[in-house]
Each structure stands twice: as C-alpha cells, then as structure tokens.
Design a protein around this motif. Structure first.
Motif: not given
Ligand code: ADP
Length: 743
Positions: A665, A683-685, A678, A640-641, A699-700, A637, A689, A670, A695-697, A724
C-alpha cells in the motif's frame, strides 16, 4: 743415589712380556734412565730356560699373563734358580690376590700397568737392584700402594653412589634406605642406621637400615625406631657436631639371639647449616674399622645426604604448597560438586585432614540465635572417634567461643593443663584430645562456625604455618559460604518466579478459554444480525428511507468488523488447541476473490486496488478458511492504513518452489523499530487507531502463525509516510504432499 752412578753401571734386564708394544715402551722408558742397558726380551719357554741357565741378568720384569707360562710360575722358577735376583711384576692382568701370592713367592715389587706406573718403573728397578746388590729385600711398598689405590677407588665409588642416590631420590625414606644399603655394601658393617630428627627436634626417627639384624624402619621395635635425642652416643654427635666413636660394647639395640654384640659404634651427624638434622649410626665388630680416613669419608657421605635431605624437604614443601593452593582454590567452587553445604564442608575437611596430619579435623556450626553449637562434620585417623553430633550450648564452651568471636584462632598445646580450658577439660579428655586448634569461620560479622584440628596420639606444638593454613582455609570457606547463601537466595527467587509463572500460565489458559467461549457464543447472534442488516441494505425487508440508509450502512460495517474479529479470535485459539488440517489451496484464486470482495470498500475509501496474478500457479498447502483470513487481514489493514488517493496492489507469483503473495500500500507505514513487533498478538503501533478502525492487534499474529503452520513465512518492509509491503511465502505442494494429505 745419583743418576750418574747408575748410568755408568751396566744393567741387564730380562723382560718377559708377549706384547711387543709394551716391551718397547718398557725398553724406551728404561733407556731414558739407564745409559748402559741390556734388555733381553723373552717371548718363549726356550729362551727363558737359556737365560736361566746362563744367569746373565740383574733384574727380571715380568707380565703375569704370558702365552707360554704365567708370571707367577716364571717368578717361582727364577727365584728357585736365582733367589737374590729381583723380580718385578709389571702387569695389566693382575689382581690383589695374584699380587699377594707373588709377594709370598718372593716377588720384589708389583706395578699395575699404566702410563703413570711406567714412569715409576725405572725408580722401582733402580731401588730393587740396588737393594739386591746390598743383600736387602725391599718391603712390599707397591703392594701397599695397590691396596691404598683400591681403597681410594672404593671410597670414590661409595661417594659416586651416594651422590647418585641423592640426585635421583626426592623421597626421604627411599633416599635414606638406599644410602644405608650402599654404606653396608661398601663396608660390610653389621648394622647401618640412618635417622632424621623430627620436627620438634627431640626424637631421632629411623628412616633407613641395612645390616644383619632385622630392624628395618618398618619392622624395628619402637625404641629403635624412635630414639630420644639425649641418648648418649647420639647426644655426643649432636653436641660435638663431629663423629663420635663409642668403643665400649654397644647394647643399645636389641639383637637377634646368638649375635655377638658390636664392639664399636660410630655416630656421624648429618648437619644442615650447622644444626643437626639426622644421624648416620654404624656398628662394627672391630674398632679399627673406624679409622680417621673412614670417618672422614663417612662425614663426606653425611654432607651429601644432608644435601639430599634438603632437596627432598624443598620438594616436599613445594608439593605441600601446591596441595594447599589446590585445596584453597577448590573451596570457593565447592569442589566442582555444585554449591552444597555438606559437600563443601566434607570436601574441605577431607583434603585438609590429609594436609595437616592431625588425628581429627572437624567443623562446628554455631547458631547465635539458639546459642548452640554442633560438630556436624569430621575426618579422623584410624581408631579415633569422630564425635560428630557432639553439641551443646554456648555455656559449654565459653572461653573458646568468646575467643573465636574476636576472629582469632585458639590453640591449646596441652588440654590437661591449659587453664583456659578448665571448664571444658572433661570434654577434651573424654574424646582423647591432647592438643587442639580452633579457627573461626565468620559470615559477615557474625560467627558462623569453627574449623578444628585435634591431636590425640601425642601433644602437638601448633606451628605458625599450620595455623596460617587453617586460617586461609577458613577465609575460603567464608567466601564459599557467602556464595552458597547468595546461591540459596537466587534459587529461592527462581522458585518463586517459577511458581508465579505457573500461576500466570494457568490464568492465561483460563483467559483463552474464556475468550474462546465468548467468541463462540457471539458467532451465531452476530451471523443473524449480519444477515438481517444485509437484507435491510438490499431492501429485501422493504425500501429504506433515505435517512435510514446511513445508519444501516454504519451498522453493517461495524457488524462486519465485529464478525471478522470474532472469526480471528476463534481461528487463532482453535489453532492452538488443534492445528488446522492441510489441503491444496490455490492462492491465486483466493486472492482474486478477496480483491473482488474488497473492491467496494476500496472505492468507498477512494483507493485504487490493483491486482497482478501470474497465470497457472501451483497450489500450496494450507487451509482455505485460514488463508482467506490471511488475505482479509492483509487487505483490510492496507485499506485501513492508507488515506484516500492511495493505491493498494495485490500480487501473486511463483518464485522457485514457493508461491508469493504480496500486499502493498501507499499508506502511513510502520516505524522501523516496530516492524517485527506488529506480528505479536495484541500489538498495535498506535492505540488511537483502535478508536477509529477497531481491531485488536490479532490480525497479523494470525497471518504469521498461519503461514508458519504451513511451512512458510511472512516479511514486511515499510517506510513511514510512504507505505508498507507484506509478503507471504508458502511452499508449493508436491505430489507426495497430496498423497500424504489424503485428498
Ligand atoms: P489490528 O487489528 O490492530 O490491525 P493487526 O495485527 O492486523 O492488528 O496489526 C497490528 C498493527 O500493525 C496495527 O495496529 C497497525 O499499527 C500496524 N499495521 C498493520 N498493517 C499495517 C499497514 N498496512 N500499514 C501500516 N500499519 C500497519
């Protein structure tokens, strides 16, 4: 006779009294009246005998209680020797019996010792000596005085007793019974009865009795217990509003065999604001017992009883109001038994029945759709049929129902004659109803049912307060029924929702199962593809053409993403079915490896990847597979972000009994309101993206669920546009954990 005459005449007094104070009080008082006074104070038998021998006295004053004799004996001795010398007894030890005996022995007057009587003493002495001089003997004036004083004190004590009863008793029956007994104790009449007038003003009801026959309110014959108001003696009391004495032989009351019929009877009305509320009835064997003085005393007693009755009535009324209010307040909440129609109606009827004193209190449910009615609940007096289940069509009760739908109560005094119940008379007769009252219970505009009260033993005039109470109860029932309907609706909705939820849960379970199966099926082919792509990239299958390198690199990256995703799905769903096992995991080592793995990706993304790992960190409880995915997701992540030029830092250190892992990072950040979300699954903000990074939301969600499974937790801090920081805290594994984990 003038005082001057007396003062010049010598007066010789023989004073027999052992108490020196009393003697000097007597001497002092007499001296004020008699100028020429000689008092010989006698305190023993010898001086008494001496005086008797000489006869040197005009009058004797004697106490009754003497140490050397008693007043009565002294009197007799004096009268035997000197019959015409007056003797006055001035005593505080006397009684009515002694006074009478003394009078019989020739005593001339008698005065109980008191300061007031001491003042009378000179006058008494004057009169008795004067009369003796003229050969007259005085009448027993003071004896009568004594008798009248006794009577007065009896009167007073009766009034005091009745007042006490009135002040202490709030129950009518106790009050009247106690008063009856008190009157009986004082006058000893053969019978004392106390009646109250019933609500209809037609009948006198026996409430208190004392006397020789056995007609107590409970055991009395019905004709004694309840007497019509127009009965002769009582009627007089009623009409005149004054006591009425009947001198003829009274035969109204049944008497035990052998008992002489009473010679006289008196009725004293008990009045409240001028109207009759009760009667005191007395019997005597002698008409003279009811002299004017006694009657006026009894009238005072009646007035006091009237106050008592008023207090008791006020108390009863306030108690009743309280009961009514309690009932009214309990109906809308269904008597605390939850909202249930049967409990509500039977609870209401039970309490209402106690309040209205009817023979039958019931509820009729009316169904406008089927045009039928049914009596479904009832409370009845002993011996009265409830007739629950009585049902019919509207045609059976046309008048009553028609009237009820106007919202007005329907009251019938006499079901045998009232023309309004011509068509239903048979029904009323068959159930023994003499008087009936029906009050509508409406729900919205429609008639829902009716509350009914019946009198079966007697006819009953429905009082406005009774009708008002029933109407108030009906209004409260309407409220409660309204609540009941709302409650039913809500319950129905809740049941529907619960069913929908169960369906959704089932669908969810099926979906998980499906995803699990698909992921499982994808894993092996993906691993093979992954292997071949890596071989291609490494040139193990022959050197790649320059134009082939880029597509193969893209394929490799996408395949990696895909297998990461499949792994996340598999782990998260597996953890649900069976929690992962626990073993000692070294976060520092895992973090080191992960950083090395991501080094290339970071370089490609032009990011600096820094690592700070504290030395000699203890292990934490966890599963290496899951912990690896935690690190992969956090690092993935971060890369990625974060845009090119940014920095990613991985830190691992110990803080008290925990090992902390931080991945920070300098990326997009967020928004604050999404920080908590998150960690939710899927859930994806920003959905866009997904197109860029995949990604599918999940990971977290996997990070949080894993960390929490092992007793730790994860937090995030972030600033939009600045970056973040995700921090994972896991408890250090202890020796006992090792043992338990059976490593
Ligand atoms: P995804 O597979 O979509 O990344 P995650 O559960 O890992 O799912 O993350 C959920 C969402 O949280 C992401 O879509 C992203 O919007 C946000 N997010 C996660 N990590 C970061 C980060 N380091 N910086 C900014 N946003 C992040």
């Amino acid at each position: 006779m003038g005082r001057s005459d007396m003062t010049v005449q010598p007066l010789r007094v023989l004073l027999l009294d052992d108490n020196p104070d009393d003697r000097s009080a007597v001497v002092r008082t007499l001296r004020r009246e008699f100028f020429n006074l000689h008092v010989e104070q006698i305190t023993d038998a010898e001086s008494f005998e001496r005086s008797l021998e000489t006869g040197n006295f005009d009058v004797v004053i004697t106490e009754h209680q003497l140490s050397w004799t008693d007043g009565l004996s002294a009197l007799r001795t004096i009268k035997a020797a000197w019959p015409s010398r007056p003797v006055v007894m001035f005593t505080d030890a006397g009684s009515e019996e002694i006074a009478v005996a003394a009078m019989k022995a020739g005593m001339d007057d008698y005065l109980p010792k008191s300061p007031r009587n001491l003042e009378h003493l000179p006058a008494v002495i004057r009169v008795t000596t004067e009369q003796a001089r003229h050969g007259q003997f005085p009448p027993n004036r003071n004896l009568r005085l004594l008798q009248s004083e006794n009577q007065q004190s009896r009167t007073l004590s009766l009034l005091v007793e009745v007042s006490r009863i009135v002040a202490t008793s709030l129950d009518v029956d106790t009050l009247l019974q106690d008063v009856a007994e008190s009157i009986h104790r004082h006058f000893e009449y053969p019978a004392v009865r106390l009646f109250t007038l019933d609500d209809e003003g037609q009948t006198l009801v026996l409430r208190g009795y004392s006397g020789i026959s056995a007609d107590s309110p409970k055991s009395a014959a019905p004709e004694v217990r309840r007497q019509p108001i127009d009965q002769s003696t009582i009627a007089c009391a009623n009409h005149i509003g004054k006591s009425h004495v009947a001198s003829e032989t009274i035969t109204d009351h049944p008497r035990p065999a052998g008992l002489v019929p009473a010679q006289a009877e008196v009725c004293i009305p008990i009045l409240d604001a001028g109207s009759l509320i009760g009667v005191i009835e007395l019997e005597s064997n002698c008409e003279a017992d009811f002299d004017e003085r006694t009657l006026s005393l009894l009238e005072t007693v009646a007035d006091t009883v009237s106050i008592g009755l008023r207090n008791a009535r006020l108390y009863e009324e306030s108690q009743r109001r309280l009961q009514e209010l309690t009932l009214l307040s309990r109906i809308p909440v269904g008597f605390g038994a939850g909202l249930n129609f049967d409990a509500l109606i039977s609870g209401t009827l039970k309490e209402l029945h106690e309040l209205v004193n009817a023979d039958r209190t019931y509820f009729v449910t009316i169904d406008p759709e089927t045009l039928t009615w049914e009596r479904d609940h009832a409370q009845v007096a002993p011996g009265v049929e409830s007739r629950v289940g009585l049902a019919g069509t509207f045609a059976d009760m046309p008048v009553e129902l028609k009237r009820l739908s106007t919202g007005k109560p329907f009251a019938v005094f006499d079901t045998t004659f009232d023309p309004r119940v011509d068509k239903t008379r048979d029904m009323y007769l068959s159930q023994g109803t003499q008087s009936t009252l029906l009050v509508p219970v409406q729900f919205g505009k429609r008639l829902y049912g009716a509350l009914g009260c019946d009198y079966c033993r007697d006819k009953h005039v429905w009082r406005p307060d009774e009708i008002r109470l029933l109407e108030a109860v009906a209004r409260q029932l309407e409220l409660a029924l309204d609540n009941l309907h709302l409650f039913e609706e809500v319950r129905l909705r809740a049941d529907e929702l619960a069913a929908a939820l169960t369906r959704l849960e089932e669908l969810d379970r099926l979906k998980d199962k499906f995803i699990q199966n698909v992921s499982h099926e994808l894993r092996s082919p993906l691993a093979i593809v992954h292997g071949y792509v890596e071989m291609l990239q490494a040139g193990e299958l022959g050197e790649l053409q320059p134009e082939q390198r880029k597509p193969v690199a893209i394929i490799a990256r996408r395949v990696r993403m895909l297998s990461d995703l499949v792994q996340d799905i598999t782990l998260i769903l597996e953890a649900e079915v069976s929690p992962p096992t626990s073993e000692a995991v070294r976060l520092d080592e895992l973090a080191q490896v992960a950083v090395e793995d991501f080094q290339l990706a970071a370089e490609q993304a032009e990011l600096a990847l820094c690592v700070e790992i504290a030395p000699e960190l203890p292990p934490v409880a966890g599963s290496p597979d899951y912990m690896r995915r935690v690190l992969d997701n956090l690092l993935g992540n971060a890369i990625k972000f974060t845009s090119a030029g940014g920095t990613i830092t991985v830190r691992v250190w110990r803080q008290e009994e925990q090992v902390l892992l931080e991945v920070s990072d300098t990326g997009v950040g967020i928004p604050p309101h999404q920080l908590e979300r998150v960690f939710e699954r899927f859930y994806q903000v920003d959905r866009s993206i997904w197109q860029r990074y995949g990604g599918m939301g999940l990971g977290l969600a996997l990070v949080k669920e894993t960390v929490e499974t092992y007793g730790g937790h994860v937090t995030v801090e972030s600033q939009v546009g600045e970056g973040s920081t995700f921090t994972v805290m896991l408890p250090i594994i202890t020796n006992s954990d090792f043992e338990n984990a059976e490593l």
